[in-house]
Write a protein that holds these residues in place. Structure first.
Motif, PDB file in Angstrom:
ATOM      1  N   GLY A 154       9.465  -3.447  -7.357  1.00 30.74           N
ATOM      2  CA  GLY A 154      10.654  -3.991  -6.727  1.00 30.74           C
ATOM      3  C   GLY A 154      11.302  -3.047  -5.741  1.00 30.74           C
ATOM      4  O   GLY A 154      10.804  -1.968  -5.444  1.00 30.74           O
ATOM      5  N   ALA A 155      12.462  -3.475  -5.237  1.00 32.80           N
ATOM      6  CA  ALA A 155      13.186  -2.706  -4.232  1.00 32.80           C
ATOM      7  C   ALA A 155      14.100  -1.684  -4.901  1.00 32.80           C
ATOM      8  O   ALA A 155      14.477  -1.826  -6.065  1.00 32.80           O
ATOM      9  N   PHE A 156      14.465  -0.666  -4.142  1.00 30.85           N
ATOM     10  CA  PHE A 156      15.393   0.317  -4.667  1.00 30.85           C
ATOM     11  C   PHE A 156      16.799  -0.261  -4.711  1.00 30.85           C
ATOM     12  O   PHE A 156      17.236  -0.937  -3.766  1.00 30.85           O
ATOM     13  N   PRO A 157      17.540  -0.005  -5.789  1.00 31.83           N
ATOM     14  CA  PRO A 157      18.911  -0.502  -5.872  1.00 31.83           C
ATOM     15  C   PRO A 157      19.838   0.284  -4.947  1.00 31.83           C
ATOM     16  O   PRO A 157      19.521   1.386  -4.498  1.00 31.83           O
ATOM     17  N   GLU A 158      20.986  -0.288  -4.684  1.00 28.83           N
ATOM     18  CA  GLU A 158      22.010   0.385  -3.887  1.00 28.83           C
ATOM     19  C   GLU A 158      22.614   1.538  -4.686  1.00 28.83           C
ATOM     20  O   GLU A 158      22.741   1.461  -5.911  1.00 28.83           O
ATOM     21  N   ALA A 159      22.978   2.612  -4.017  1.00 27.52           N
ATOM     22  CA  ALA A 159      23.622   3.751  -4.679  1.00 27.52           C
ATOM     23  C   ALA A 159      25.108   3.450  -4.860  1.00 27.52           C
ATOM     24  O   ALA A 159      25.886   3.483  -3.894  1.00 27.52           O
ATOM     25  N   LYS A 160      25.503   3.136  -6.076  1.00 32.68           N
ATOM     26  CA  LYS A 160      26.897   2.807  -6.355  1.00 32.68           C
ATOM     27  C   LYS A 160      27.570   3.835  -7.258  1.00 32.68           C
ATOM     28  O   LYS A 160      28.800   3.918  -7.293  1.00 32.68           O
ATOM     29  N   TYR A 161      26.777   4.593  -8.023  1.00 32.69           N
ATOM     30  CA  TYR A 161      27.337   5.538  -8.980  1.00 32.69           C
ATOM     31  C   TYR A 161      26.659   6.901  -8.870  1.00 32.69           C
ATOM     32  O   TYR A 161      25.500   7.004  -8.456  1.00 32.69           O
ATOM     33  N   ARG A 162      27.388   7.915  -9.276  1.00 33.43           N
ATOM     34  CA  ARG A 162      26.857   9.259  -9.369  1.00 33.43           C
ATOM     35  C   ARG A 162      27.321   9.863 -10.692  1.00 33.43           C
ATOM     36  O   ARG A 162      28.129   9.258 -11.415  1.00 33.43           O
ATOM     37  N   MET A 163      26.842  11.059 -11.003  1.00 40.53           N
ATOM     38  CA  MET A 163      27.284  11.783 -12.191  1.00 40.53           C
ATOM     39  C   MET A 163      27.877  13.117 -11.766  1.00 40.53           C
ATOM     40  O   MET A 163      27.473  13.683 -10.745  1.00 40.53           O
ATOM     41  N   SER A 164      28.822  13.610 -12.550  1.00 36.18           N
ATOM     42  CA  SER A 164      29.392  14.917 -12.267  1.00 36.18           C
ATOM     43  C   SER A 164      29.586  15.686 -13.567  1.00 36.18           C
ATOM     44  O   SER A 164      29.817  15.092 -14.628  1.00 36.18           O
ATOM     45  N   VAL A 165      29.472  17.000 -13.476  1.00 34.24           N
ATOM     46  CA  VAL A 165      29.699  17.871 -14.630  1.00 34.24           C
ATOM     47  C   VAL A 165      31.199  18.036 -14.823  1.00 34.24           C
ATOM     48  O   VAL A 165      31.908  18.498 -13.921  1.00 34.24           O
ATOM     49  N   ARG A 166      31.695  17.659 -15.974  1.00 32.77           N
ATOM     50  CA  ARG A 166      33.112  17.774 -16.291  1.00 32.77           C
ATOM     51  C   ARG A 166      33.402  19.095 -16.996  1.00 32.77           C
ATOM     52  O   ARG A 166      32.533  19.658 -17.671  1.00 32.77           O
ATOM     53  N   ASP A 167      34.639  19.560 -16.879  1.00 36.12           N
ATOM     54  CA  ASP A 167      35.031  20.786 -17.576  1.00 36.12           C
ATOM     55  C   ASP A 167      35.099  20.574 -19.073  1.00 36.12           C
ATOM     56  O   ASP A 167      34.954  21.527 -19.857  1.00 36.12           O
ATOM     57  N   GLU A 168      35.334  19.338 -19.489  1.00 35.56           N
ATOM     58  CA  GLU A 168      35.367  19.009 -20.905  1.00 35.56           C
ATOM     59  C   GLU A 168      34.931  17.566 -21.095  1.00 35.56           C
ATOM     60  O   GLU A 168      34.972  16.757 -20.167  1.00 35.56           O
ATOM     61  N   ARG A 222       8.146  11.348  -5.972  1.00 35.09           N
ATOM     62  CA  ARG A 222       7.587  10.228  -6.727  1.00 35.09           C
ATOM     63  C   ARG A 222       8.073   8.900  -6.167  1.00 35.09           C
ATOM     64  O   ARG A 222       9.185   8.778  -5.653  1.00 35.09           O
ATOM     65  N   ALA A 223       7.231   7.896  -6.313  1.00 34.87           N
ATOM     66  CA  ALA A 223       7.481   6.612  -5.652  1.00 34.87           C
ATOM     67  C   ALA A 223       8.643   5.839  -6.256  1.00 34.87           C
ATOM     68  O   ALA A 223       9.159   4.919  -5.633  1.00 34.87           O
ATOM     69  N   ASN A 224       9.071   6.178  -7.469  1.00 36.28           N
ATOM     70  CA  ASN A 224      10.087   5.382  -8.145  1.00 36.28           C
ATOM     71  C   ASN A 224      11.484   5.988  -8.056  1.00 36.28           C
ATOM     72  O   ASN A 224      12.395   5.533  -8.738  1.00 36.28           O
ATOM     73  N   VAL A 225      11.696   7.008  -7.230  1.00 32.93           N
ATOM     74  CA  VAL A 225      13.004   7.642  -7.157  1.00 32.93           C
ATOM     75  C   VAL A 225      13.359   7.953  -5.705  1.00 32.93           C
ATOM     76  O   VAL A 225      12.500   8.293  -4.892  1.00 32.93           O
ATOM     77  N   ARG A 226      14.635   7.777  -5.389  1.00 36.33           N
ATOM     78  CA  ARG A 226      15.152   8.131  -4.077  1.00 36.33           C
ATOM     79  C   ARG A 226      16.459   8.918  -4.253  1.00 36.33           C
ATOM     80  O   ARG A 226      17.262   8.619  -5.132  1.00 36.33           O
ATOM     81  N   ASP A 227      16.641   9.922  -3.418  1.00 34.10           N
ATOM     82  CA  ASP A 227      17.882  10.701  -3.360  1.00 34.10           C
ATOM     83  C   ASP A 227      18.292  11.294  -4.721  1.00 34.10           C
ATOM     84  O   ASP A 227      19.458  11.195  -5.124  1.00 34.10           O
ATOM     85  N   PRO A 228      17.368  11.932  -5.446  1.00 38.07           N
ATOM     86  CA  PRO A 228      17.723  12.419  -6.780  1.00 38.07           C
ATOM     87  C   PRO A 228      18.572  13.685  -6.737  1.00 38.07           C
ATOM     88  O   PRO A 228      18.392  14.555  -5.890  1.00 38.07           O
ATOM     89  N   LYS A 229      19.499  13.762  -7.672  1.00 41.02           N
ATOM     90  CA  LYS A 229      20.302  14.965  -7.885  1.00 41.02           C
ATOM     91  C   LYS A 229      20.435  15.156  -9.389  1.00 41.02           C
ATOM     92  O   LYS A 229      20.577  14.191 -10.133  1.00 41.02           O
ATOM     93  N   ALA A 230      20.401  16.403  -9.817  1.00 36.71           N
ATOM     94  CA  ALA A 230      20.393  16.696 -11.247  1.00 36.71           C
ATOM     95  C   ALA A 230      21.784  17.042 -11.765  1.00 36.71           C
ATOM     96  O   ALA A 230      22.614  17.610 -11.052  1.00 36.71           O
ATOM     97  N   VAL A 231      22.007  16.697 -13.015  1.00 33.09           N
ATOM     98  CA  VAL A 231      23.197  17.115 -13.747  1.00 33.09           C
ATOM     99  C   VAL A 231      22.720  17.607 -15.112  1.00 33.09           C
ATOM    100  O   VAL A 231      22.236  16.822 -15.929  1.00 33.09           O
TER     101      VAL A 231
END
Length: 219
Positions: free
Chosen positions: A39-53, A80-89
């Protein structure tokens, strides 16, 4: 005679925290390795961030590994073919108050992912294949009441600690179109339990709370 020496809480959690980091990073790598592409890649609507707590201050940030361990995972899987714009947390938290001596570890990625429904299984499988790990309680899907969302949870044992001692590492994983992560919660009490006595239903609820706190809309 004096009683035999016991591991200090700090030492126990140092061992368990290190084990958890290794395993949850392996789980993210497993997510990318095993996920199917369709299928198609979904729209980027959410991200993750490291919280202080996390969890109403019960856990405070002790290490942000997003630019070290997390970067290595992203670099390995960026093409890899199944991921776009990856960022790690990737982050480790230390328990406070009644949770003192506990460690909570989150390892995940955000971006645009195909076939997110398979991500939970893939992350659990990737963790189970980490060196020194074995499955003590097989992975199963859990949908906490009222959440409308399913996570996948398991208990691993690992001999990566000192002295050859094996430790329990309970973990759960979520996956959606934009975010996916494993949450490992390790305590001195759970380390010595029979793995089947560890409350994975409670960990599933905790995992969704972590998701709610770390996942945020892209504005």
């Amino acid at each position: 005679m004096a009683p035999p020496p016991r591991h200090s809480t700090a030492k126990v959690l140092g061992i368990l925290g290190a084990v958890a980091v290794v395993l949850v990073v392996a789980a993210v790598a497993g997510y990318q390795l095993f996920s199917r592409s369709s299928g198609a890649f979904p729209e980027a609507k959410y991200r993750m961030s490291v919280r202080d707590e996390l969890l109403d201050g019960k856990y405070e940030l002790s290490q942000d590994l997003s630019d070290s361990s997390g970067k290595a995972v992203v670099d390995e899987n960026r093409s890899r073919a199944n991921v776009r714009d990856p960022k790690a947390v990737v982050a480790q938290y230390a328990g406070q108050g009644e949770q003192a001596g506990g460690a909570l570890v989150v390892s995940g990625m955000y971006g645009r992912f195909k076939d997110s429904a398979s991500a939970r299984d893939d992350m659990m499988r990737g963790a189970a294949e980490a060196q020194g790990a074995s499955v003590a309680v097989p992975a199963r899907d859990i949908t906490p009441a009222g959440s409308g969302m399913t996570v996948r949870c398991q208990v691993l044992t690992s001999d990566q600690g000192t002295g050859g001692a094996r430790s329990n590492v309970p973990m759960c994983a979520w996956g959606d179109d934009n975010t996916g992560a494993t949450v490992g919660l390790v305590t001195p009490e759970d380390a010595a339990k029979d793995p089947s006595d560890i409350d994975l239903d409670e960990l599933a609820r905790t995992t969704l709370r972590v998701r709610e706190e770390m996942r945020e809309p892209i504005r």
